[in-house]
Design an enzyme around this catalytic site. Structure first.
Site, PDB file in Angstrom:
ATOM      1  N   ASP A  39      24.574  43.847  46.700  1.00  0.00           N
ATOM      2  CA  ASP A  39      25.734  42.993  46.437  1.00  0.00           C
ATOM      3  C   ASP A  39      25.273  41.692  45.784  1.00  0.00           C
ATOM      4  O   ASP A  39      24.124  41.283  45.959  1.00  0.00           O
ATOM      5  CB  ASP A  39      26.429  42.589  47.748  1.00  0.00           C
ATOM      6  CG  ASP A  39      26.906  43.787  48.540  1.00  0.00           C
ATOM      7  OD1 ASP A  39      27.157  44.836  47.928  1.00  0.00           O
ATOM      8  OD2 ASP A  39      27.001  43.652  49.772  1.00  0.00           O
TER       9      ASP A  39
HETATM   10  N1  URA Z   1      24.487  46.718  52.508  1.00  0.00           N
HETATM   11  C1  URA Z   1      25.358  45.783  52.117  1.00  0.00           C
HETATM   12  O1  URA Z   1      26.373  45.555  52.771  1.00  0.00           O
HETATM   13  N2  URA Z   1      25.087  45.093  50.981  1.00  0.00           N
HETATM   14  C2  URA Z   1      23.984  45.292  50.257  1.00  0.00           C
HETATM   15  O2  URA Z   1      23.794  44.628  49.256  1.00  0.00           O
HETATM   16  C3  URA Z   1      23.082  46.271  50.681  1.00  0.00           C
HETATM   17  C4  URA Z   1      23.357  46.979  51.804  1.00  0.00           C
END
Ligand code: URA
Length: 246
Positions: free
Chosen positions: A104
């Site tokens: 993310d």
């Molecule tokens: N899980 C998440 O919620 N975000 C990420 O970026 C990676 C794993």
């Protein structure tokens, strides 16, 4: 053994569909014998495969980079750059890179990118089940009961999810190991036990560790590291065949 059209496509000489046509047209040979069955298989390590009499080009190993992704960068393609800075702004521009899965925008840590799109896809396939380690800081303290729930499994809107391992280093710091990679999975699992993620950082993927790589920097994986990754993948596939075959 692997289907011949897939081998040809992976070597970048044709799309799978094109390769199937070439096979039907009698342009492809295995050990000097023309093969015309569209479903034919070959072993690219042992068999001599040729198109129009020309041996397949030697396949170069994929180039794989490890990036220490900072918070604030998107893993989407350059086309989406109007939405903000992307990881591609941090990478060399000598060739086209594909990210192996995504983090993310607000997640930092270990991200692999490779110039081999097929390799990137295979590495993210769920059956491969790469173990990923995350350090999670939460807005409220968690308890050992929450940790047990994460390991036993919590219900998410797209089905149950469980951590391979979970432990607290402090009441608001969690170490989580997942073998799946569903969208926003860590954030959603943490929400399922009543907390919000304040900071999320990935430290490991399979046998690879971020180590001391500074934020925003990348390094190329060594040939040994790439070989190891490919071996881990094969092991995953073999186990998968074993399960589906038995
Ligand atoms: N899980 C998440 O919620 N975000 C990420 O970026 C990676 C794993």
């Amino acid at each position: 053994m692997e289907r011949l059209h897939k081998i040809l496509a992976r070597h970048g000489v044709a799309s799978r569909r094109e390769a199937e046509r070439w096979i039907r047209d009698g342009r492809v040979s295995v050990n000097d014998n023309i093969v015309r069955e569209p479903g034919a298989s070959a072993d690219e390590q042992r068999d001599a495969i040729a198109v129009d009499g020309q041996p397949l080009p030697r396949r170069l190993p994929p180039r794989v980079l490890m990036l220490h992704k900072p918070v604030g960068f998107l893993c989407t393609s350059r086309k989406n750059r109007e939405r903000g800075a992307t990881i591609f702004d941090l990478l060399p521009t000598d060739r086209r890179y594909f990210s192996v899965g995504r983090l993310d925008r607000n997640t930092s840590g270990l991200l692999l990118v490779t110039d081999d799109g097929d390799f990137a896809l295979r590495l993210t396939h769920p059956r491969y089940g790469t173990r990923k380690t995350y350090l999670v800081e939460t807005d409220v303290p968690l308890t050992e009961r929450d940790i047990r729930r994460l390991v036993d499994g919590v219900e998410l809107e797209d089905g149950p999810a469980r951590a391979e391992e979970a432990s607290l280093t402090t009441p608001r710091r969690l170490r989580l190991v997942l073998s799946e990679g569903r969208k926003r999975q860590v954030r959603r699992m943490t929400a399922a036990v009543g907390a919000r993620v304040i900071r999320l950082h990935r430290t490991r993927m399979g046998s690879l560790s971020l180590g001391a790589l500074p934020s925003g920097q990348w390094r190329e994986l060594t040939a040994d590291e790439v070989r190891h990754l490919m071996k881990e993948k094969r092991r995953g596939m073999e186990e998968d065949h074993h399960v589906s075959g038995g």
